[in-house]
Design a protein around this motif. Structure first.
Motif, PDB file in Angstrom:
ATOM      1  N   ILE A 174       1.074  -1.566  -0.572  1.00  3.60           N
ATOM      2  CA  ILE A 174       0.462  -0.008  -0.315  1.00  3.60           C
ATOM      3  C   ILE A 174       1.109   0.702   0.184  1.00  3.60           C
ATOM      4  O   ILE A 174       1.663   1.560   0.964  1.00  3.60           O
ATOM      5  CB  ILE A 174      -1.185  -0.121   1.283  1.00  3.60           C
ATOM      6  N   SER A 175       0.686   2.060  -0.619  1.00  3.10           N
ATOM      7  CA  SER A 175       1.343   3.452  -1.009  1.00  3.10           C
ATOM      8  C   SER A 175       0.238   4.602  -0.008  1.00  3.10           C
ATOM      9  O   SER A 175      -0.852   4.367  -0.294  1.00  3.10           O
ATOM     10  CB  SER A 175       1.689   3.886  -2.389  1.00  3.10           C
ATOM     11  N   LYS A 176       1.148   5.622   0.837  1.00  2.00           N
ATOM     12  CA  LYS A 176       0.740   6.231   0.970  1.00  2.00           C
ATOM     13  C   LYS A 176       1.816   8.025   0.741  1.00  2.00           C
ATOM     14  O   LYS A 176       3.129   7.419   1.358  1.00  2.00           O
ATOM     15  CB  LYS A 176       0.815   6.197   2.560  1.00  2.00           C
ATOM     16  N   LYS A 177       1.265   9.034   0.443  1.00  2.00           N
ATOM     17  CA  LYS A 177       1.809   9.750   0.402  1.00  2.00           C
ATOM     18  C   LYS A 177       1.061  10.819   1.515  1.00  2.00           C
ATOM     19  O   LYS A 177       0.355  11.176   2.024  1.00  2.00           O
ATOM     20  CB  LYS A 177       1.463  10.654  -0.818  1.00  2.00           C
ATOM     21  N   ILE A 178       2.577  11.515   2.487  1.00  2.00           N
ATOM     22  CA  ILE A 178       2.130  12.218   3.322  1.00  2.00           C
ATOM     23  C   ILE A 178       2.853  13.544   3.538  1.00  2.00           C
ATOM     24  O   ILE A 178       4.277  13.385   3.045  1.00  2.00           O
ATOM     25  CB  ILE A 178       2.415  11.644   4.796  1.00  2.00           C
ATOM     26  N   GLY A 179       2.489  14.801   2.701  1.00  2.00           N
ATOM     27  CA  GLY A 179       2.897  15.768   2.268  1.00  2.00           C
ATOM     28  C   GLY A 179       4.015  15.333   1.032  1.00  2.00           C
ATOM     29  O   GLY A 179       3.176  14.539  -0.198  1.00  2.00           O
ATOM     30  N   ALA A 180       5.193  15.637   0.874  1.00  2.00           N
ATOM     31  CA  ALA A 180       6.103  14.901  -0.424  1.00  2.00           C
ATOM     32  C   ALA A 180       6.802  14.305  -0.084  1.00  2.00           C
ATOM     33  O   ALA A 180       7.237  13.615  -1.293  1.00  2.00           O
ATOM     34  CB  ALA A 180       6.609  16.022  -0.750  1.00  2.00           C
TER      35      ALA A 180
ATOM     36  N   ARG B  66      -5.605  10.302  -3.865  1.00  2.00           N
ATOM     37  CA  ARG B  66      -4.362  10.230  -3.308  1.00  2.00           C
ATOM     38  C   ARG B  66      -4.175  11.524  -2.115  1.00  2.00           C
ATOM     39  O   ARG B  66      -5.179  12.182  -1.939  1.00  2.00           O
ATOM     40  CB  ARG B  66      -2.589  10.314  -4.247  1.00  2.00           C
ATOM     41  N   GLY B  67      -3.195  11.741  -1.323  1.00  2.00           N
ATOM     42  CA  GLY B  67      -3.916  12.944  -0.120  1.00  2.00           C
ATOM     43  C   GLY B  67      -4.058  12.015   0.901  1.00  2.00           C
ATOM     44  O   GLY B  67      -4.794  10.925   1.477  1.00  2.00           O
TER      45      GLY B  67
ATOM     46  N   PHE C 298       2.471   6.004  12.990  1.00  2.00           N
ATOM     47  CA  PHE C 298       3.534   6.853  11.846  1.00  2.00           C
ATOM     48  C   PHE C 298       2.545   7.867  11.746  1.00  2.00           C
ATOM     49  O   PHE C 298       3.113   8.960  11.360  1.00  2.00           O
ATOM     50  CB  PHE C 298       4.046   6.393  11.130  1.00  2.00           C
ATOM     51  N   TYR C 299       1.225   7.488  11.322  1.00  2.00           N
ATOM     52  CA  TYR C 299       0.188   8.354  10.321  1.00  2.00           C
ATOM     53  C   TYR C 299      -0.407   9.686  11.093  1.00  2.00           C
ATOM     54  O   TYR C 299      -0.285  10.845  11.429  1.00  2.00           O
ATOM     55  CB  TYR C 299      -0.978   7.667   9.898  1.00  2.00           C
ATOM     56  N   ARG C 300      -0.444   8.367  12.659  1.00  4.00           N
ATOM     57  CA  ARG C 300      -0.915   9.708  13.902  1.00  4.00           C
ATOM     58  C   ARG C 300       0.473  10.935  14.299  1.00  4.00           C
ATOM     59  O   ARG C 300      -0.148  11.818  14.655  1.00  4.00           O
ATOM     60  CB  ARG C 300      -0.902   8.750  15.237  1.00  4.00           C
TER      61      ARG C 300
END
Lengths: 298, 263
Positions: A129-135, B161-162, B226-228
């Protein structure tokens, strides 16, 4: 020149342009983060045969890591981009991905990015699973203990490899003890690593060999056992020489590492056995950086 | 440099398209003041509608804003726009990068077609947040959106995405055909949530939606933590507090790879 009674020779260390990258390894506890890092930085002492020089830079508290778990930062140095990329991915795949509870993050920002988890993601066989946070993009790769979280890329920056100094000692025990003091000081500094086992090298090399197949061979000028039969650089009292090789992100980082570690040795009880401090160079013609010991300690 | 400030002095109730603000590339105040903009069937100079001060065209402030100012931050690139008051339809529409901060409520169709950047709405957002923009098939491609309060119905359509964080409730028919991305909802969730979703990750306090998902192992919370940490850092608030959420993975009906954390 003497620093607290420690004799510093008028010489310089010769170092080279390298490419470096930093990664952060975290795990559920510090023990497993260290297991992963020790494995990752194993067989990474010299680019001559290992492809990359790597070492643990420092321990990172859980309040400072990206995922709130304890971890370590690792610095890797290589002569070429392709080697750095190859070694980084191979070691991440075999040593971090495989180690229970770990996660892997980039520890540097920059424009020149190299793959970290970009290709490792395929281990997920479509379930990644890909997750993008900011850049920044991260990959979640399902593994048997849960999930391996890995950043897609890390940055590559210019760096310096091969900063060094040599301790010329009356006996081996004091020489090693003084080296340990130096390595201990450097382990607390940012942006530098000492890639050899325990941070210390006993087999300093010269360029070339009488055997055509070898590009480097023992530095006979500094071998105490060869005094008298070779063109030795050692006086009659020296019976042990050890070298500390330092790789750093900038010249200032290596300067600082040399300065602080030599000052620490000069304040230790072992200084009486250290006859002088020298440095390894190739006449100044090969390396782009020269670390003049006396200038650094001024 | 001082931010470029536009203080609204419009008294009538006509809609004004504010897309032009994203294209300001000069710090020359007279030039900005003399720029012609259309409102209703008349053309006005900027200085007739706004009191203009400051100089930094990459850091813009709109004061006394209201819902008649539409399309603020349309196609925005690199700039920061801070809005005091409400914003009209189309806030941050097709935004590419930069930051929009709204200290008030956003009207309908905010962040539609957003491709990057960050939007902070310290109020409510109307219906159709992140709706499909004209001629496109994805409501949001990338970027970060934080809404402090509630969001209306028919929001977040075909998110690619986002990251979206909603501090309050969300209306009916939300997250339709979710493709991917992460959505955090700290309030209640309306009917027909996440219909026809393909992938994506939902962090929700409202456990009523969990019945549609398959309960999964919660042993590895590396990504969750990590997300939190990142979301709390990005919003500068401790929004996600739970450290032991219940994880669900896969929809019961279609077995789609949608992940749900009940926090």
């Amino acid at each position: 020149m003497k620093i607290n009674g420690l004799h510093i020779e008028n010489t310089f260390a010769e170092a080279f342009n390298m490419k470096a990258s930093r990664v952060i390894v975290t795990a559920d506890n510090i023990k497993w983060a260290k297991n992963a890092c020790m494995s990752f930085t194993g067989f990474a002492t010299s680019v001559i045969a290992c492809g990359v020089e790597a070492g643990i830079e420092k321990e990172i508290k859980k309040t400072e890591t990206p995922d709130g778990r304890p971890g370590y930062s690792i610095l890797l140095f290589s002569m070429s981009r392709s080697q750095l990329e190859k070694q980084l991915e191979t070691r991440a795949g075999q040593c971090i991905l495989t180690c229970p509870t770990t996660a892997l993050f980039s520890g540097l920002e920059g424009e020149d990015m190299i793959p970290l988890g970009k290709n490792l993601k395929y281990f997920g066989d479509g379930y990644q699973i890909s997750k993008k946070i900011g850049a920044r993009r991260f990959w979640r790769i399902p593994v048997m203990d849960g999930e391996f979280l890995c950043e897609e890329t890390t940055a590559r920056v210019p760096a310096i490899g091969g900063g060094n100094f040599l301790l010329l000692s009356k006996n081996r025990n004091s020489c090693l003890a003084a080296c340990e003091i130096a390595v201990n000081v450097m382990s607390k500094l940012d942006n530098v690593i000492t890639p050899f086992p325990g941070g210390v090298v006993r087999s300093g090399s010269k360029v070339g060999s009488k055997y055509k197949a070898l590009i480097a061979s023992t530095n006979d000028a500094f071998c105490p056992s060869l005094k008298g039969i070779t063109n030795s650089d050692l006086n009659k009292d020296v019976s042990s020489v050890m070298e500390i090789v330092i790789n750093g992100l900038t010249k200032e980082d290596i300067d600082k590492a040399i300065r602080e570690s030599l000052i620490a040795i000069s304040k230790s009880k072992y200084k009486k056995d250290i006859l002088s401090v020298s440095a390894g160079n190739y006449g100044g013609k090969l390396g782009q950086y020269h670390f003049h010991l006396r200038e650094i300690l001024k | 440099m001082k931010p470029l400030v536009f203080k609204n002095k419009i008294k009538n109730r006509l809609i004004l398209d504010m897309s032009w603000i994203s294209n300001i590339n000069t710090s020359d105040i007279p030039e900005i003041k003399n720029k012609n903009i259309q409102m209703g069937n008349r053309s006005f100079k900027v200085s007739e509608l706004f009191q203009v001060t400051g100089e930094d065209c990459n850091n813009i402030k709109i004061l006394k804003s209201n819902s008649y100012l539409v399309n603020i931050g349309n196609d925005l690139k690199y700039k920061t726009i801070c809005i005091e008051g409400d914003a009209g339809i189309g806030l941050a529409k097709n935004m590419n990068s930069g930051t929009v901060i709204l200290k008030g409520n956003a009207s309908e169709a905010a962040c539609s077609g957003m491709k990057g950047g960050s939007v902070y709405i310290y109020g409510n957002a109307g219906n159709r947040l992140c709706c499909l923009p004209t001629g496109k098939n994805e409501g949001i491609l990338d970027g970060f959106i934080y809404i402090q309060k509630n969001v209306g119905s028919d929001s977040i359509t075909r998110m690619r995405r986002g990251n979206i964080v909603i501090g309050g409730n969300i209306g009916n028919n939300s997250c339709y055909e979710l493709i991917s991305g992460s959505i955090t909802i700290l309030g209640k969730i309306g009917k027909s949530f996440c219909v026809n979703a393909k992938r994506g990750t939902i962090f929700a306090k409202d456990s009523s939606i969990a019945k549609n998902y398959i309960k999964a192992s919660s042993t590895d919370l590396t990504f969750y933590n990590f997300y939190r940490i990142n979301i709390n850092k990005m919003t500068n608030r401790k929004l996600i507090k739970s450290i032991c959420p219940q994880r669900y993975f896969g929809t019961k009906k279609e077995r789609k790879l949608v992940e749900l954390f009940v926090i």
